[in-house]
Scaffold this motif. Structure first.
Motif, PDB file in Angstrom:
ATOM      1  N   ALA A 149      28.025  50.605  12.299  1.00 51.63           N
ATOM      2  CA  ALA A 149      27.065  51.693  12.377  1.00 51.63           C
ATOM      3  C   ALA A 149      27.231  52.564  13.628  1.00 51.63           C
ATOM      4  CB  ALA A 149      25.652  51.120  12.330  1.00 51.63           C
ATOM      5  N   TRP A 150      27.347  51.937  14.796  1.00 46.01           N
ATOM      6  CA  TRP A 150      27.425  52.740  16.026  1.00 46.01           C
ATOM      7  C   TRP A 150      28.720  53.526  16.091  1.00 46.01           C
ATOM      8  CZ3 TRP A 150      22.892  53.544  17.570  1.00 46.01           C
ATOM      9  CH2 TRP A 150      21.925  52.537  17.616  1.00 46.01           C
ATOM     10  N   ALA A 151      29.817  52.876  15.705  1.00 43.58           N
ATOM     11  CA  ALA A 151      31.114  53.560  15.697  1.00 43.58           C
ATOM     12  C   ALA A 151      31.066  54.763  14.753  1.00 43.58           C
ATOM     13  CB  ALA A 151      32.211  52.585  15.285  1.00 43.58           C
ATOM     14  N   CYS A 177      35.587  53.378  25.536  1.00 41.71           N
ATOM     15  CA  CYS A 177      34.923  52.254  24.874  1.00 41.71           C
ATOM     16  C   CYS A 177      33.410  52.275  25.050  1.00 41.71           C
ATOM     17  CB  CYS A 177      35.496  50.949  25.406  1.00 41.71           C
ATOM     18  SG  CYS A 177      35.036  49.532  24.405  1.00 41.71           S
ATOM     19  N   ASP A 178      32.716  52.132  23.935  1.00 47.40           N
ATOM     20  CA  ASP A 178      31.268  51.922  23.939  1.00 47.40           C
ATOM     21  C   ASP A 178      31.035  50.438  24.187  1.00 47.40           C
ATOM     22  OD1 ASP A 178      28.598  51.550  23.403  1.00 47.40           O
ATOM     23  OD2 ASP A 178      28.621  52.491  21.417  1.00 47.40           O
ATOM     24  N   MET A 179      30.579  50.112  25.387  1.00 45.81           N
ATOM     25  CA  MET A 179      30.300  48.712  25.738  1.00 45.81           C
ATOM     26  C   MET A 179      28.809  48.472  25.895  1.00 45.81           C
ATOM     27  SD  MET A 179      33.278  47.395  28.322  1.00 45.81           S
ATOM     28  CE  MET A 179      35.005  47.745  28.042  1.00 45.81           C
ATOM     29  N   SER A 180      28.013  49.203  25.133  1.00 48.18           N
ATOM     30  CA  SER A 180      26.561  49.125  25.291  1.00 48.18           C
ATOM     31  C   SER A 180      26.033  47.694  25.222  1.00 48.18           C
ATOM     32  CB  SER A 180      25.857  49.960  24.220  1.00 48.18           C
ATOM     33  OG  SER A 180      26.071  51.325  24.460  1.00 48.18           O
ATOM     34  N   SER A 181      26.597  46.887  24.329  1.00 53.59           N
ATOM     35  CA  SER A 181      25.990  45.573  24.148  1.00 53.59           C
ATOM     36  C   SER A 181      26.810  44.414  24.695  1.00 53.59           C
ATOM     37  CB  SER A 181      25.656  45.347  22.661  1.00 53.59           C
ATOM     38  OG  SER A 181      26.757  45.657  21.845  1.00 53.59           O
ATOM     39  N   ASN A 217      29.876  45.001  18.322  1.00 55.38           N
ATOM     40  CA  ASN A 217      29.105  45.680  17.283  1.00 55.38           C
ATOM     41  C   ASN A 217      27.776  44.950  17.091  1.00 55.38           C
ATOM     42  OD1 ASN A 217      31.165  47.790  16.322  1.00 55.38           O
ATOM     43  ND2 ASN A 217      32.311  45.885  16.535  1.00 55.38           N
ATOM     44  N   THR A 218      26.807  45.472  17.784  1.00 59.35           N
ATOM     45  CA  THR A 218      25.476  44.893  17.930  1.00 59.35           C
ATOM     46  C   THR A 218      24.815  44.557  16.593  1.00 59.35           C
ATOM     47  OG1 THR A 218      25.408  46.603  19.636  1.00 59.35           O
ATOM     48  CG2 THR A 218      23.441  45.245  19.390  1.00 59.35           C
ATOM     49  N   ILE A 219      25.044  45.399  15.589  1.00 59.29           N
ATOM     50  CA  ILE A 219      24.371  45.236  14.303  1.00 59.29           C
ATOM     51  C   ILE A 219      25.093  44.221  13.422  1.00 59.29           C
ATOM     52  CG2 ILE A 219      23.750  46.442  12.153  1.00 59.29           C
ATOM     53  CD1 ILE A 219      23.215  48.949  13.925  1.00 59.29           C
ATOM     54  N   GLY A 249      19.521  60.123  28.023  1.00 57.38           N
ATOM     55  CA  GLY A 249      19.879  60.421  26.630  1.00 57.38           C
ATOM     56  C   GLY A 249      20.444  59.259  25.835  1.00 57.38           C
ATOM     57  N   GLY A 250      20.604  58.107  26.460  1.00 56.48           N
ATOM     58  CA  GLY A 250      21.085  56.940  25.718  1.00 56.48           C
ATOM     59  C   GLY A 250      22.570  57.010  25.402  1.00 56.48           C
ATOM     60  N   ALA A 251      23.094  55.895  24.926  1.00 51.56           N
ATOM     61  CA  ALA A 251      24.502  55.854  24.520  1.00 51.56           C
ATOM     62  C   ALA A 251      24.749  56.869  23.415  1.00 51.56           C
ATOM     63  CB  ALA A 251      24.870  54.451  24.056  1.00 51.56           C
ATOM     64  N   SER A 252      23.721  57.147  22.615  1.00 51.64           N
ATOM     65  CA  SER A 252      23.877  58.091  21.502  1.00 51.64           C
ATOM     66  C   SER A 252      24.243  59.496  21.978  1.00 51.64           C
ATOM     67  CB  SER A 252      22.583  58.150  20.687  1.00 51.64           C
ATOM     68  OG  SER A 252      22.289  56.876  20.164  1.00 51.64           O
ATOM     69  N   THR A 253      23.773  59.877  23.154  1.00 53.90           N
ATOM     70  CA  THR A 253      24.153  61.193  23.686  1.00 53.90           C
ATOM     71  C   THR A 253      25.637  61.210  24.070  1.00 53.90           C
ATOM     72  OG1 THR A 253      21.913  61.705  24.389  1.00 53.90           O
ATOM     73  CG2 THR A 253      23.658  62.890  25.507  1.00 53.90           C
ATOM     74  N   GLN A 254      26.136  60.056  24.494  1.00 54.01           N
ATOM     75  CA  GLN A 254      27.570  59.973  24.813  1.00 54.01           C
ATOM     76  C   GLN A 254      28.437  60.166  23.564  1.00 54.01           C
ATOM     77  OE1 GLN A 254      28.660  60.096  27.933  1.00 54.01           O
ATOM     78  NE2 GLN A 254      26.459  60.302  28.256  1.00 54.01           N
ATOM     79  N   PHE A 255      27.896  59.810  22.407  1.00 55.97           N
ATOM     80  CA  PHE A 255      28.652  60.043  21.168  1.00 55.97           C
ATOM     81  C   PHE A 255      29.061  61.509  21.067  1.00 55.97           C
ATOM     82  CE2 PHE A 255      26.118  56.468  18.788  1.00 55.97           C
ATOM     83  CZ  PHE A 255      26.792  55.501  19.516  1.00 55.97           C
ATOM     84  N   ALA A 256      28.183  62.414  21.526  1.00 55.51           N
ATOM     85  CA  ALA A 256      28.479  63.851  21.485  1.00 55.51           C
ATOM     86  C   ALA A 256      29.153  64.331  22.769  1.00 55.51           C
ATOM     87  CB  ALA A 256      27.185  64.633  21.248  1.00 55.51           C
ATOM     88  N   ALA A 307      21.751  51.078  29.006  1.00 53.95           N
ATOM     89  CA  ALA A 307      21.412  49.916  29.844  1.00 53.95           C
ATOM     90  C   ALA A 307      20.621  48.842  29.116  1.00 53.95           C
ATOM     91  CB  ALA A 307      20.635  50.386  31.071  1.00 53.95           C
ATOM     92  N   GLN A 308      19.927  49.200  28.056  1.00 49.63           N
ATOM     93  CA  GLN A 308      18.850  48.328  27.549  1.00 49.63           C
ATOM     94  C   GLN A 308      19.286  47.058  26.821  1.00 49.63           C
ATOM     95  OE1 GLN A 308      19.628  51.339  26.497  1.00 49.63           O
ATOM     96  NE2 GLN A 308      19.387  51.584  24.314  1.00 49.63           N
ATOM     97  N   LYS A 309      20.596  46.832  26.680  1.00 47.62           N
ATOM     98  CA  LYS A 309      21.035  45.571  26.087  1.00 47.62           C
ATOM     99  C   LYS A 309      21.350  44.554  27.188  1.00 47.62           C
ATOM    100  CE  LYS A 309      21.225  47.959  22.164  1.00 47.62           C
ATOM    101  NZ  LYS A 309      22.061  49.037  21.663  1.00 47.62           N
ATOM    102  N   ASN A 310      22.283  44.942  28.031  1.00 47.64           N
ATOM    103  CA  ASN A 310      22.796  43.919  28.951  1.00 47.64           C
ATOM    104  C   ASN A 310      22.657  44.270  30.426  1.00 47.64           C
ATOM    105  OD1 ASN A 310      23.774  41.338  28.914  1.00 47.64           O
ATOM    106  ND2 ASN A 310      25.923  41.918  28.739  1.00 47.64           N
TER     107      ASN A 310
HETATM  108  C1  LIG Z   1      22.243  50.223  21.030  1.00 45.58           C
HETATM  109  C2  LIG Z   1      23.608  50.775  20.913  1.00 45.58           C
HETATM  110  C3  LIG Z   1      23.855  52.169  20.962  1.00 45.58           C
HETATM  111  C4  LIG Z   1      22.749  53.189  21.033  1.00 45.58           C
HETATM  112  O1  LIG Z   1      22.148  53.181  22.253  1.00 45.58           O
HETATM  113  P1  LIG Z   1      20.965  54.224  22.611  1.00 45.58           P
HETATM  114  O2  LIG Z   1      20.905  54.042  24.102  1.00 45.58           O
HETATM  115  O3  LIG Z   1      19.753  53.778  21.894  1.00 45.58           O
HETATM  116  O4  LIG Z   1      21.404  55.578  22.222  1.00 45.58           O
HETATM  117  C5  LIG Z   1      25.162  52.593  20.896  1.00 45.58           C
HETATM  118  N1  LIG Z   1      26.188  51.728  20.771  1.00 45.58           N
HETATM  119  C6  LIG Z   1      25.989  50.396  20.723  1.00 45.58           C
HETATM  120  C7  LIG Z   1      27.161  49.481  20.599  1.00 45.58           C
HETATM  121  C8  LIG Z   1      24.706  49.886  20.789  1.00 45.58           C
HETATM  122  O5  LIG Z   1      24.490  48.565  20.732  1.00 45.58           O
END
Ligand SMILES: *Cc1c(COP(=O)(O)O)cnc(C)c1O
Length: 361
Positions: free
Chosen positions: A102-104, A170-174, A150-152, A75-82, A193-196
């Motif tokens: 944006a992600w926050a 903490c969202d450490m996706s990137s 903040n990736t964006i 479900g991606g990091a976005s599913t963790q938001f919920a 996983a798809q960033k780092n």
């Molecule tokens: C890419 C990203 C997300 C979203 O990740 P998905 O796996 O596409 O849901 C969330 N937070 C951060 C900081 C990101 O870089």
């Protein structure tokens, strides 16, 4: 392999060539099983060894003890938001959120479905050009939610703000596993996983047992951290192939000196690009405050949008792709994740120099 280019994309992103080669070699006949790992049962001994090893490697790389559950979810990091507020909030509780882009913002939106959201800090008025360090966190908050990188917008916490006694999520996706930190001060860390870390398809959640004990129990099975912690992410079929690649990436990190070794390389990489931004500040215009500069996503504007387009196209023709900024902010974004080799950065810095020389503002 000479036909591979330097891929500066923000995500899905470049992976270590070494890892891809191992995966390729093992693809058709995994560990003498006579089949590919992606054809194997997730209950098979072959897969189980990968799964357990990946859990152990996470604790080793982040230096966390066994009081941390390591979960592999879809479900991606976005599913963790919920999922985070679904597990830790109720209508009578408050969670504190820091709005760093944006992600926050998306994380905050989901939390509002489950409880009260308190804005602990925001850099919105400054177009997200920094990360707020002094936060206002009500003491009884269920948790505080931060986004480390903040990736964006290209900002990153260099050190984390004081959050008192409130559990830190903490969202450490990137930027997970890119620099040395005391990860044990977080109660929950999550990362797509798809960033780092590997390919898209698995989201890693690292959760302190003490925090898990506070999670709501009256929520749907698949959204409950209890379910996945109890079954070690084998309640249902986990994303086996992404988990396997993440395991190879973690082993690659350890071969490179662990996070400390990776950090050293990452520092040299980001400094090389920021040097160009500082040296030619009227041409490569950094978009964020110096004390919030991201090590992973370096954002800049060129003197005109036409020059930006030309820069992206010429870089691509020279074997460097993925440099276009996020569609919401424009400009140039250089993603310098763990797997981007130093050679790619050196080549980009040289390209910046020659592009500036032959394309005056
Ligand atoms: C890419 C990203 C997300 C979203 O990740 P998905 O796996 O596409 O849901 C969330 N937070 C951060 C900081 C990101 O870089």
């Amino acid at each position: 392999m000479s036909d591979r280019i330097y891929n500066f994309s923000a995500g899905p992103a470049t992976l270590p060539l070494e890892v891809l080669e191992i995966a390729q070699k093992e693809f058709l006949n995994f560990n003498n099983s006579g089949m590919s790992l992606i054809e194997s049962s997730h209950r098979s001994p072959e897969y189980d060894a990968v799964h357990q090893s990946c859990i152990k490697l996470f604790r080793e790389v982040l230096q966390l003890d066994e009081s941390y559950h390591v979960l592999f979810l879809g479900g991606g990091a976005s599913t963790q938001f919920a999922m985070i507020p679904m597990n830790f909030l109720t209508k009578d509780k408050t969670a504190a959120y820091v709005d760093t882009g944006a992600w926050a913002g998306k994380a905050m939106k989901e939390a509002k479905y489950f409880g009260n959201v308190h804005l602990a800090g925001s850099s919105k008025d400054a177009s997200y050009d920094h990360v707020p360090m002094s936060l206002d966190i009500p003491s009884g908050s269920a948790y505080v939610h931060l986004t480390s990188n903040n990736t964006i917008f290209g900002t990153q916490y260099q050190t984390f703000p004081d959050c008192g006694n409130v559990p830190m999520i903490c969202d450490m996706s990137s930027d997970v596993a890119s620099r040395v930190h005391d990860f044990s001060k977080f109660d929950l860390i999550y990362a797509g996983a798809q960033k780092n870390l590997g390919p898209a398809g698995v989201t890693v959640v690292i959760l302190k047992d003490e925090m898990l004990q506070k999670a709501n129990k009256d929520i749907p099975t698949m959204f409950s951290y209890h379910t996945h912690a109890k079954k070690q992410s084998l309640f249902n079929t986990p994303p086996v192939f992404p988990i396997y690649i993440v395991k190879l990436v973690l082993e690659w990190i350890l071969r490179n000196g662990g996070i400390a070794g990776i950090e050293k390389i990452n520092v040299a990489k980001k400094e090389r690009i920021y040097q160009m931004i500082d040296l030619y500040r009227d041409y490569f215009k950094g978009t964020v405050k110096a004390d919030s500069r991201s090590w992973m996503n370096i954002t800049m504007r060129l003197p005109s949008e036409d020059l930006e387009k030309k820069f992206i196209a010429e870089a691509k023709a020279n074997g460097m792709s993925g440099l276009k900024g996020h569609r919401d902010v424009g400009g140039i974004r250089v993603s310098t994740y763990n797997a981007m080799p130093k050679e790619g950065i050196v080549k980009l810095a040289q390209f910046m120099e020659s592009f500036k020389a032959s394309n005056p503002a």
